[in-house]
Design an enzyme around this catalytic site. Structure first.
Site, PDB file in Angstrom:
ATOM      1  CB  SER C  61      -0.931  -0.016   1.219  1.00 50.16           C
ATOM      2  OG  SER C  61      -1.885   1.018   1.086  1.00 50.16           O
ATOM      3  CD  GLU C  62      -0.967   3.475  -3.445  1.00 50.51           C
ATOM      4  OE1 GLU C  62      -1.323   2.443  -2.839  1.00 50.51           O
ATOM      5  OE2 GLU C  62      -1.731   4.185  -4.114  1.00 50.51           O
ATOM      6  CG  ASN C  63      -0.821   3.932   3.557  1.00 50.84           C
ATOM      7  OD1 ASN C  63      -0.747   2.920   2.858  1.00 50.84           O
ATOM      8  ND2 ASN C  63      -1.586   3.994   4.620  1.00 50.84           N
TER       9      ASN C  63
END
Lengths: 232, 231, 232, 231
Positions: C61-63
């Site tokens: 997940s990008e975060n």
């Protein structure tokens, strides 16, 4: 790196050793409480010997350490814990480890308050040459260029003259530069000199030195303020 | 997707002429076991990327002394007069980078970027032959990203999906190199059960690592260097 | 982000929901054991519902998360643990957290095996437009451009036509591109289409669909191989 | 050098017209307490750098809705129709960056670099008005470093010399921002004795942090957003 060489010298030439200790002791007084400080190899590392730890200084080492304390003995040496010079070290409380990339982000990003480095040559306007002698000594720059160029304050701790007795402080450098106009202060066994507005300003004289001796051993114009200069 | 393998399989794909990154700053973090295996493996005409060349007869210096390395991209060789001598005798080509620029070029390659702009060395001989551009009034040299075919790195602990934790000053160049090669081989001092590392304390996520080799017994090279004990 | 919207739709329009589930179920089969996978919002996130965890896939997940497992309930929600779409999640064993900078290094550096994204428009040569409708919908690109451009394999999971029933697969995109020539495969409720050498190649037909319907709803040339195509 | 201070002292030096970076990705890692204090403090004409604008009436959206922000440098506003509306009404200037380019520009500023070169968006409208250069045959846009006057960040744990540890997905933009501002203010959920953090597990070394404020009681904003519970 040359720590080892330095130690061998220690045993042989006490006079040089005394000079080096004098420089380190004086240099320590430039450090303000809470500062982040990097100590190059040689005389700069000697500052640890005189460091007043009540200042809660944090010593940075390029290989990814903040909070080194001192070189340690064989008994306490940890195979995974050396400083950038290769020596085994111990830590202060609150020390941290990080990778080389963050280590130089700290330096270039303006979070290094003072770097203390040695010098081959320093010029009137604060140019520094300390990394190569073309054709003779070309081991690579290591982290020195970034320390010289990006520390908020760069203090050179060095013997006033080189091994052949020639001045290290010159009107302009002959050797390839480490960085241009980077030096803020020079501390030698003879004098403390500020670099201000492209000029060298004498600010303190060693107890053992005379003004004449300093001028003689400095191959660059030296501004000498009126009145009695403090001794160190 | 168990990435744990034995050492000869781990390095078996290395070919003549490849570019190899090797972690470590001095002894800490240097993957001595992988280096030894590469020496046995015999690959030649390598380009090596490493902070320094260790010291004579130690670590990557063995590869260089054995004539396996054509080109070395490094930061300094102050502790290795043997390799300095080979450089002066033109037996090896050496490219020096400021240490922080070297690791930044590696990180840049790992981050899938093309290059970066820095003013380090702008007023020195190092800026020669470099593209210089001005951005928002600041002048800098263009530094290119570095990537390798293979990165050989050392970590204290790993798991079977390649998560890594480094110890103390043995971290140094390893995390950046772990991102910057097509094949990343990690030697680890111990492998622990997947799921037992604290997810907040993992330094290199497993996605970056292709092969994990456990060091069963630490060679002497991993130990204390007596001549670096300074007090 | 539009997960929420998706869920509301679920309750209202079962047909669309069935289509979306069908797409997600088919998309899951593209994932190979051990791969690093990023799931965009909307249909891509639905893949989690059908994921065979024996493959030991790691969801990025990008975060700053590797190893997300699924959206979780109110009872197990952790205020510090959301995916890039904002939903509360739980983790698989071996998950790790990192900062946004390393998260995108992973994407751009070639360590993301597959990204599944939605689309507004896809062109014959695999151009993707999925982030803005000038004058109408300009919320910013988020991480989508890097996912589209840098994932080793980009699979678009989308309804075959848009809300107005118009084809999403076009000869060339009209909307501003997310990335050029980035799409490797398109999975809709009607068809599985490979993008090969700037051409769209039909590879599977949905059990509910006919070739005629697919061709009619696709506004681009479609290569149809000889023989019977697999159904899904 | 105790960096622990109270919240009003911590933000008292912020001035009209300054550039402020704010950590967080959604709720996790957003320094709500510092944002609230900045709202009370009253500084105007700010430039804000944040991944997104939180959601309406939450976090930095409050600052924007109160008209304190002239310019927002961000990645996306998909969850904030209020700020999107203000943007469309030209009440606030918004600069969109791809998310990874945004954090990389911040990291670049923090690393004391001038810019970097990337091919992200090279074939899109985002490359308009950007300098394009070619390096080793690769074409990329030149992206400039971002720095701020002040960074406001959130960490789980800190000590009195500014060492920080983040928790789970609350890390996000915080470590990069911690390196990229002249003054870095960290709110932490708890302060622990200096020396009690594992030196290998510290995410942001104290050198980067200027002020540390302890959150005595977590405001409701730090809690679970019911509309983001999806199962």
């Amino acid at each position: 790196m040359s720590n080892l060489k330095a130690l061998k010298l220690t045993k042989k030439q006490l006079t040089v050793s005394n000079k080096r200790d004098k420089i380190a002791r004086r240099a320590e007084k430039e450090i303000i409480a809470g500062q982040i400080v990097n100590l190059g190899i040689g005389i700069p590392t000697l500052i640890l010997k005189y460091l007043n730890w009540e200042k809660r200084v944090q010593i940075h080492s390029e290989n990814g350490i903040l909070g080194m304390k001192s070189h340690c003995s064989r008994e306490t040496a940890d195979r995974n814990l050396i400083d950038a010079g290769g020596g085994y070290i111990d830590l202060v409380a609150g020390a941290s480890f990080f990778d080389s990339s963050l280590s130089f982000a700290l330096v270039r990003g303006g979070r290094l308050d003072i770097a203390f480095l040695g010098a081959l040559e320093i010029s009137t306007r604060g140019d520094l040459a300390n990394w190569m002698i073309p054709g003779k000594y070309t081991p690579g720059i290591g982290g020195g260029m970034e320390l010289a160029q990006k520390a908020r304050r760069l203090i050179i701790t060095t013997l006033h003259t080189n091994r052949r007795g020639r001045p290290k402080i010159l009107e302009s450098c002959n050797l390839p530069l480490t960085a241009k106009a980077c030096v803020d202060m020079i501390i030698t066994e003879l004098a403390v000199i500020d670099v201000v507005d492209d000029q060298l300003q004498l600010v303190e004289i060693a107890e053992e030195a005379t003004l004449e001796e300093i001028v003689e051993k400095t191959d660059a114009p030296l501004m000498v303020p009126d009145g009695v200069l403090p001794r160190f | 997707m168990n990435k744990v393998t034995n050492i000869s399989d781990a390095i078996s794909t290395i070919k003549d002429g490849q570019t190899i990154m090797v972690g470590g700053f001095g002894v800490p973090g240097t993957p001595f076991m992988l280096i030894e295996a590469l020496l046995q493996h015999g690959a030649r005409h390598l380009t090596l990327i490493k902070n320094e060349a260790n010291e004579p007869h130690l670590g990557v210096s063995k590869l260089i002394e054995a004539g396996r390395v054509d080109r070395l991209i490094t930061s300094h060789l102050g502790l290795n007069t043997t390799v300095l001598g080979m450089m002066n005798d033109k037996k090896i080509e050496v490219e020096f980078n400021p240490q922080g620029i070297l690791v930044e070029r590696i990180r840049c390659g790992g981050a899938g970027l093309i290059g970066f702009i820095s003013d380090i060395g702008i007023d020195t001989v190092l800026s020669k032959n470099k593209q210089i551009i001005t951005l928002n009034g600041q002048k800098g040299t263009v530094e290119s990203a570095l990537r390798a075919d293979v990165a050989m790195i050392h970590a204290a602990v790993g798991d079977d999906i390649g998560n890594l934790v480094y110890e103390k000053s043995a971290r140094n160049f390893n995390p950046a190199m772990a991102t910057a090669a097509d094949t990343v081989i990690a030697e680890v001092e111990s492998i622990i059960d997947t799921g037992s590392l604290d997810p907040d304390a993992i330094h290199t996520p497993g996605a970056f690592v292709d092969r994990v080799v456990e060091i069963r017994k630490l060679r002497d090279e991993y130990g204390i260097l007596e001549h670096h004990v300074f007090t």
